[in-house]
Motif scaffolding. Structure first.
Motif, PDB file in Angstrom:
ATOM      1  N   LEU A  92       1.107  -1.018  -0.130  1.00  0.00           N
ATOM      2  CA  LEU A  92       0.399   0.040  -0.241  1.00  0.00           C
ATOM      3  C   LEU A  92       0.582   1.421  -0.210  1.00  0.00           C
ATOM      4  O   LEU A  92       0.654   1.958  -0.571  1.00  0.00           O
ATOM      5  CB  LEU A  92      -0.876  -0.024   1.358  1.00  0.00           C
ATOM      6  CG  LEU A  92      -1.629  -1.219   1.326  1.00  0.00           C
ATOM      7  CD1 LEU A  92      -2.959  -1.087   2.468  1.00  0.00           C
ATOM      8  CD2 LEU A  92      -2.920  -1.070   0.333  1.00  0.00           C
ATOM      9  N   SER A  93       1.720   1.300   0.988  1.00  0.00           N
ATOM     10  CA  SER A  93       2.692   2.445   0.512  1.00  0.00           C
ATOM     11  C   SER A  93       3.754   2.883  -0.207  1.00  0.00           C
ATOM     12  O   SER A  93       3.585   3.862  -0.780  1.00  0.00           O
ATOM     13  CB  SER A  93       3.770   2.451   2.227  1.00  0.00           C
ATOM     14  OG  SER A  93       4.416   3.310   2.454  1.00  0.00           O
ATOM     15  N   SER A  94       3.690   1.874  -1.287  1.00  0.00           N
ATOM     16  CA  SER A  94       4.420   1.916  -2.431  1.00  0.00           C
ATOM     17  C   SER A  94       3.178   2.076  -3.491  1.00  0.00           C
ATOM     18  O   SER A  94       4.079   3.390  -4.505  1.00  0.00           O
ATOM     19  CB  SER A  94       5.123   0.888  -2.411  1.00  0.00           C
ATOM     20  OG  SER A  94       6.775   0.102  -1.477  1.00  0.00           O
ATOM     21  N   GLY A  95       2.425   0.989  -3.323  1.00  0.00           N
ATOM     22  CA  GLY A  95       1.662   1.783  -4.400  1.00  0.00           C
ATOM     23  C   GLY A  95       1.207   3.408  -4.687  1.00  0.00           C
ATOM     24  O   GLY A  95       1.060   4.658  -5.172  1.00  0.00           O
ATOM     25  N   ALA A  96       0.531   4.109  -2.985  1.00  0.00           N
ATOM     26  CA  ALA A  96       0.462   6.015  -2.727  1.00  0.00           C
ATOM     27  C   ALA A  96       1.627   6.586  -2.694  1.00  0.00           C
ATOM     28  O   ALA A  96       1.929   7.372  -4.017  1.00  0.00           O
ATOM     29  CB  ALA A  96      -0.168   5.817  -1.131  1.00  0.00           C
TER      30      ALA A  96
ATOM     31  N   MET B 114      -4.973   7.068   5.168  1.00  0.00           N
ATOM     32  CA  MET B 114      -4.672   8.394   6.411  1.00  0.00           C
ATOM     33  C   MET B 114      -3.208   8.104   5.103  1.00  0.00           C
ATOM     34  O   MET B 114      -2.267   8.844   5.815  1.00  0.00           O
ATOM     35  CB  MET B 114      -4.113   7.144   7.354  1.00  0.00           C
ATOM     36  CG  MET B 114      -5.453   6.261   8.089  1.00  0.00           C
ATOM     37  SD  MET B 114      -6.030   7.763   8.906  1.00  0.00           S
ATOM     38  CE  MET B 114      -7.524   7.148   9.587  1.00  0.00           C
ATOM     39  N   VAL B 115      -2.353   7.565   4.522  1.00  0.00           N
ATOM     40  CA  VAL B 115      -1.034   7.515   4.010  1.00  0.00           C
ATOM     41  C   VAL B 115      -0.957   8.465   2.500  1.00  0.00           C
ATOM     42  O   VAL B 115      -0.576   9.459   2.440  1.00  0.00           O
ATOM     43  CB  VAL B 115      -1.214   6.217   3.225  1.00  0.00           C
ATOM     44  CG1 VAL B 115       0.571   6.239   1.985  1.00  0.00           C
ATOM     45  CG2 VAL B 115      -0.353   4.592   4.138  1.00  0.00           C
TER      46      VAL B 115
ATOM     47  N   SER C 198       4.018   8.288   3.916  1.00  0.00           N
ATOM     48  CA  SER C 198       4.644   7.540   4.425  1.00  0.00           C
ATOM     49  C   SER C 198       4.651   7.524   5.653  1.00  0.00           C
ATOM     50  O   SER C 198       6.644   7.530   6.187  1.00  0.00           O
ATOM     51  CB  SER C 198       5.850   6.415   3.333  1.00  0.00           C
ATOM     52  OG  SER C 198       5.005   5.942   1.734  1.00  0.00           O
ATOM     53  N   ILE C 199       4.592   7.239   6.418  1.00  0.00           N
ATOM     54  CA  ILE C 199       5.329   7.374   8.047  1.00  0.00           C
ATOM     55  C   ILE C 199       5.049   5.389   8.174  1.00  0.00           C
ATOM     56  O   ILE C 199       4.377   5.086   8.422  1.00  0.00           O
ATOM     57  CB  ILE C 199       3.940   8.693   8.868  1.00  0.00           C
ATOM     58  CG1 ILE C 199       3.739   9.106   8.352  1.00  0.00           C
ATOM     59  CG2 ILE C 199       4.553   7.924  10.034  1.00  0.00           C
ATOM     60  CD1 ILE C 199       2.747  10.073   9.394  1.00  0.00           C
TER      61      ILE C 199
END
Length: 358
Positions: free
Chosen positions: A123-127, A276-277, A282-283
């Motif tokens: 998810l983080s990488s996609g965002a 959230m992201v 990316s936290i």
């Protein structure tokens, strides 16, 4: 350490702790109100911290005036600082911290892996790919939408890839997520290397490292709406996640529709994380460590772990973001750096204090 632990055996299963009615009453009467009060106090105090010297009384007066409860004699400038700048950011930080901590706790239960975090499905990488793309195109206003779309795209690809391998299992889901995350990360790096220059590079770096500097009331509405609509139902699945902790076979024997339930919980967790992201960038660390720290205190019962993870994550993020924006004023540090610098030593101390339980 292996990436995924096998389905727990009788020897490796989480310990079954018998709870009494007195224990449950003490938990809901003591812990939850105590942390709720700490969260409200943290929000009020955090808003006062900054270059403008404000008081808690002024903060409550401004809030009361805005909702029509009291009249305010606070100056327009100080009212603007509270209502337009600091309060939206602090409230967004609380929602992001609570959402990421809850998502991390759910992911760790579904995969039976204490090293899982909300970004496990790519998810983080996609965002990041979606956010970097619009930043490089100069359309920063579309950043939250692009980041959310990127996170959802990564989720869809991950689940489809895991499903193509057969029945969706924790190991297949994790491996598919790693593949999608690596590909999206490489694509993001290529975009940055090829196109980022000057201010655009700074914007991209700031987002990738995590920042709440641009939080406004729109961000508050998005994060809190998703936290309530998606997060609250997730937090009510404590019994189901307790069943998953003993493996799919045991969960099915307890009446859980394993395949359908895993799909629903994975999608809900991804929606929560993506929202959230999309606001914060990316936290890291929050969704990985806070559920483990809370687990050392309250045990493996997810009916307690989930709500306390939300509250502790919210409090933690409020103070971490406050430190990020004030420690080196007027320069601001990306909040993702502070989460690691502050959280890692705290987590080590918690582990040392509770090493007998661990």
């Amino acid at each position: 350490m292996p990436l995924l632990s096998p389905a727990p055996s009788r020897a490796s299963s989480p310990p079954v702790v018998r709870r009494t009615d007195h224990d449950d009453a003490r938990f809901w009467v003591l812990w939850v109100p105590l942390l709720l009060g700490a969260l409200l106090a943290s929000v009020a105090v955090a808003v006062t911290i900054g270059a403008a010297d404000l008081t808690v009384a002024e903060v409550w007066q401004v809030v009361g005036a805005k909702v029509g409860l009291v009249d305010s004699d606070v100056s327009l400038i100080r009212t603007g600082i509270v209502w337009e700048l600091r309060l939206p950011r602090v409230l967004t930080a609380a929602a992001v911290g609570g959402g990421l901590a809850l998502a991390g706790a759910v992911m760790q239960a579904l995969t039976r892996n204490p090293l899982a975090d909300p970004y496990l499905l790519g998810l983080s990488s996609g965002a990041s790919t979606g956010a970097v793309l619009v930043l490089l195109l100069g359309v920063a206003a579309a950043l939250p939408v692009a980041a959310f779309a990127g996170a959802l795209a990564a989720l869809v690809v991950t689940l489809l890839l895991a499903r193509s391998l057969g029945e969706i299992t924790p190991s297949r889901t994790v491996l598919a997520g790693l593949a999608v995350s690596s590909f999206a990360g490489a694509l993001t790096s290529l975009l940055i290397f090829w196109n980022a220059r000057g201010d655009s590079f700074r914007q991209v770096l700031n987002w990738i490292l995590g920042s709440l500097a641009g939080a406004d009331w729109g961000a508050v509405a998005l994060t809190w709406t998703v936290l309530v609509v998606v997060g609250l139902p997730l937090a009510r699945h404590g019994r189901v996640l307790d069943a998953f902790a003993f493996g799919d076979t045991a969960a099915a024997a307890l009446g859980v529709d394993v395949g359908r339930t895993r799909w629903v919980l994975l999608v809900a967790t991804a929606l929560l994380t993506g929202a959230m992201v999309a606001v914060s960038g990316s936290i890291g660390f929050v969704g990985l460590v806070l559920p483990n720290a809370v687990r050392l205190v309250v045990g493996f019962d997810h009916r307690r772990l989930l709500p306390l993870s939300v509250l502790c994550g919210a409090i933690f993020m409020v103070w971490v973001d406050t430190a990020a924006r004030t420690l080196f004023d007027p320069r601001e540090i990306p909040v993702g750096i502070i989460t690691v610098l502050v959280g890692a030593p705290v987590f080590v101390l918690v582990l040392l204090r509770h090493r007998g339980r661990a």
